[in-house]
Design a protein around this motif. Structure first.
Motif, short mmCIF file in Angstrom:
data_model
loop_
_atom_site.label_atom_id
_atom_site.label_comp_id
_atom_site.label_asym_id
_atom_site.label_seq_id
_atom_site.Cartn_x
_atom_site.Cartn_y
_atom_site.Cartn_z
N THR A 226 20.88 40.89 97.69
CA THR A 226 20.31 40.12 96.74
C THR A 226 19.95 40.88 95.85
N PHE A 227 20.34 42.18 95.80
CA PHE A 227 20.24 42.84 94.67
C PHE A 227 20.03 42.53 93.18
N PRO A 228 19.15 42.72 92.06
CA PRO A 228 18.99 41.58 91.37
C PRO A 228 20.26 41.67 90.00
N ARG A 229 21.70 42.38 90.14
CA ARG A 229 22.91 42.90 89.45
C ARG A 229 22.30 42.69 87.67
N ALA A 230 22.05 40.93 87.78
CA ALA A 230 21.87 40.02 86.14
C ALA A 230 20.74 41.27 85.59
N ALA A 231 19.86 40.80 86.30
CA ALA A 231 19.16 40.94 85.75
C ALA A 231 18.68 42.91 85.42
N TRP A 232 18.83 43.19 86.67
CA TRP A 232 18.75 44.88 86.21
C TRP A 232 19.80 45.34 84.83
N LEU A 233 21.28 44.69 84.79
CA LEU A 233 22.19 45.14 83.64
C LEU A 233 21.00 44.58 82.35
N LYS A 234 20.79 43.55 82.66
CA LYS A 234 20.35 43.31 81.21
C LYS A 234 18.86 43.70 80.76
N ALA A 235 18.19 44.73 81.79
CA ALA A 235 17.32 45.94 81.21
C ALA A 235 18.05 46.92 81.17
N ALA B 252 10.47 40.97 85.84
CA ALA B 252 11.34 40.62 86.89
C ALA B 252 11.18 41.63 87.99
N TYR B 253 10.85 42.33 87.94
CA TYR B 253 10.60 43.26 89.07
C TYR B 253 9.36 42.30 90.22
N SER B 254 8.59 42.05 89.21
CA SER B 254 7.59 41.14 90.35
C SER B 254 8.26 39.45 90.58
N ARG B 255 9.05 39.19 90.28
CA ARG B 255 9.91 37.29 89.79
C ARG B 255 10.99 38.23 91.09
N HIS B 256 11.66 39.34 90.80
CA HIS B 256 12.38 39.31 92.50
C HIS B 256 11.37 39.91 93.51
N VAL B 257 10.26 40.41 93.33
CA VAL B 257 9.80 40.72 95.27
C VAL B 257 9.45 39.56 95.47
N ARG B 258 8.81 38.48 94.84
CA ARG B 258 8.38 37.12 95.51
C ARG B 258 9.39 36.90 95.43
N ALA B 259 10.46 36.67 94.82
CA ALA B 259 11.89 35.68 95.61
C ALA B 259 12.38 36.36 97.08
N ALA B 260 12.08 37.54 97.06
CA ALA B 260 12.50 38.44 98.25
C ALA B 260 11.33 38.58 99.25
N ARG B 261 10.52 38.24 98.57
CA ARG B 261 9.43 38.12 99.65
C ARG B 261 9.57 36.95 100.47
N ARG B 262 9.93 35.94 100.11
CA ARG B 262 10.31 34.20 100.65
C ARG B 262 11.43 34.12 101.02
N ARG B 263 12.53 34.78 100.95
CA ARG B 263 13.57 35.47 102.28
C ARG B 263 13.09 36.01 103.10
N TYR B 264 13.17 36.89 103.01
CA TYR B 264 12.13 37.91 104.75
C TYR B 264 11.39 37.28 105.54
N ARG B 265 10.38 36.46 104.86
CA ARG B 265 9.23 35.23 105.38
C ARG B 265 9.84 34.31 106.28
N ASP B 266 10.81 33.86 105.51
CA ASP B 266 11.74 32.24 106.13
C ASP B 266 13.25 33.40 107.80
N ARG B 267 13.20 34.20 107.08
CA ARG B 267 14.27 34.90 108.21
C ARG B 267 13.42 35.71 108.73
N ARG B 268 11.66 36.30 109.39
CA ARG B 268 11.54 36.52 110.49
C ARG B 268 10.87 35.36 111.28
#
Length: 461
Positions: free
Chosen positions: A118-127, A354-370
């Motif tokens: 889930t590394f944000p390749r597209a956003a990282w590439l743009k940056a 972009a970093y804050s958006r990525h962290v929020r999305a990752a937080r939701r994903r890991y919360r669902d897994r837990r």
């Protein structure tokens, strides 16, 4: 559970646990064919019947069947229904209870890494493109040992908002990881005459080894229930803590103990080293602010992109008290520095949002897994206790006394890579915890997660 689900090893509740239900069902059926639980020629239930059995929409099942037909795992013939294709089984049915012949586990549930897919390749590439286009030539020089000023300024703002860290950009050091940061700090402490550093009774032995290499003796702190008493004994010069999410026990340091350890540092002139490795991933409430905010003059804050983005970036940071800043910079300059364009890209990633958006999305994903893990254990292994706070990329599962090694052996037979809690115990600890597993739910891909969870539940039930 229907006879088909029981025969194929498909757990309906695990299929429904995540958001990618179609993908989870496809993976479960593929695994059942691959391992021989669904033999060649086996007729699958109609999409309507399986949808009823699993509590899913009929289209979801029909789409999963279509995916597997396209891949060659199933065949669909008018008047004959959907059948398992006549193909070679790549792994025999006994593979579910036998080690992989190559010795490599099929499912990795070790702690300490995020989902790299889930590394944000597209956003990282743009940056990266933006900073490459705008960076002047002089950024390619040796530069400031503290790190690029753009990243230090971005971090000072972000950490104040997200973690309650109060620091001037001039007192932030960019390093290649928390281990690198500890290497810098331990040398400085030893030169100042420090001899003893308190550490948590359970933690990472590679950190203890770094401290020992600098001539510092590690003293394990007292552990009561599953929480550390952070106030060290007399004669201690510094204390290393993971207060937001103790690794590996999973607890968060309570308010009175947070203030107590800061009071100790003020009173004695000691130093608190705060490892905030995954503090931004709190699920049940807003994240507790960093310990550093209580007194920036006696707490060194260490953060990292290894959990939020990827360890391969080799990006971490320290907020250093002013009294230590000069010698820390000198020590860092003697050890090594960090690649410049990754620093500039990270700065752009933070300031663009972009970093804050990525962290929020990752937080939701890991919360669902837990949540899926907690739900599955409650249904299938109710005697297993989930220990710790709802935060981060791992949790501890308490086991009946004397069963840890047996469970680890069973996990290995299922092709499951997990770690026992005893692995992290300091050799001088006088307060052992009960048997347990440290389960990291960050590593598996979205497609592999349902199967990894299913394998874990089979081991524990």
């Amino acid at each position: 559970m229907s006879e088909f689900c029981a025969a194929s090893g498909i757990a309906p509740d695990l299929i429904r646990a995540g958001r990618g239900v179609r993908r989870a069902l496809t993976e479960a059926l593929r695994e059942a064919v691959r391992t021989g639980h669904l033999a060649p020629g086996t007729r699958l239930p109609s999409s309507r019947q399986l949808a009823t059995d699993l509590g899913l929409a009929r289209n979801t099942v029909a789409d999963a069947y279509a995916d597997l037909v396209a891949e060659g795992w199933l065949t669909a013939r008018r008047g004959s229904g959907t059948l398992v294709a006549d193909r070679m089984i790549t792994r025999p049915i006994l593979a579910r209870s036998a080690p992989d012949p190559s010795g490599d586990p099929r499912h990795d549930l070790t702690p300490g890494s995020p989902n790299l897919a889930t590394f944000p390749r597209a956003a990282w590439l743009k940056a990266t493109r933006r900073v490459l286009a705008a960076a002047p030539d002089d950024v390619l020089g040796y530069g400031d040992p503290r790190g690029r000023p753009e990243l230090r300024a971005a971090l000072a703002d972000h950490l104040a908002r997200a973690r309650g860290v109060y620091v001037s950009p001039a007192h932030i050091l960019i390093c290649a990881g928390v281990s690198h940061g500890l290497q810098i700090l331990s040398g400085g402490l030893a030169e100042r005459g420090a001899r003893n550093i308190a550490v948590e009774s359970y933690g990472l032995d590679r950190y203890w080894a770094l401290l020992a290499a600098a001539g510092l003796k590690t003293r394990p702190l007292t552990l009561d229930t599953h929480e550390t008493d952070p106030v060290p004994p007399v004669g201690t010069d510094a204390v290393l803590l993971t207060p937001a999410h103790q690794f590996p026990a999973g607890t968060a340091l309570q308010r009175d103990r947070r203030t107590a350890v800061v009071d100790w540092a003020r009173r004695t002139g000691g130093l608190v080293l705060e490892d905030d490795y995954d503090g931004e991933f709190r699920f049940d409430r807003q994240s507790v602010g960093a310990l550093q905010g209580l007194d920036p003059d006696c707490v060194v804050y260490m953060g990292t992109a290894s959990m939020t983005l990827a360890p391969g970036l080799r990006l971490a940071w320290m907020a250093v008290p002013p009294m230590l800043a000069e010698e820390a910079v000198a020590a860092k300059g003697q050890i090594n520095s960090c690649e410049v364009f990754s620093q500039l890209t990270m700065a752009e990633f933070i300031t663009s949002g972009a970093y804050s958006r990525h962290v929020r999305a990752a937080r939701r994903r890991y919360r669902d897994r837990r949540d899926a893990l907690v739900t599955a254990l409650a249904q299938h292994a109710p005697k297993v206790r989930v220990i710790g706070t709802a935060v981060g990329l791992h949790t501890v599962l308490g086991l009946p006394p004397g069963t840890e090694q047996r469970v680890l052996q069973s996990a290995a037979r299922q092709g499951l890579k997990v770690v026992g809690l005893s692995r992290y115990r300091h050799e001088r600890s006088l307060s052992p915890m009960a048997d347990g597993l440290v389960v990291g739910y960050g590593v598996p891909s979205d497609a592999a997660w349902p199967q990894a969870l299913s394998a874990l539940v089979r081991v524990l039930s």
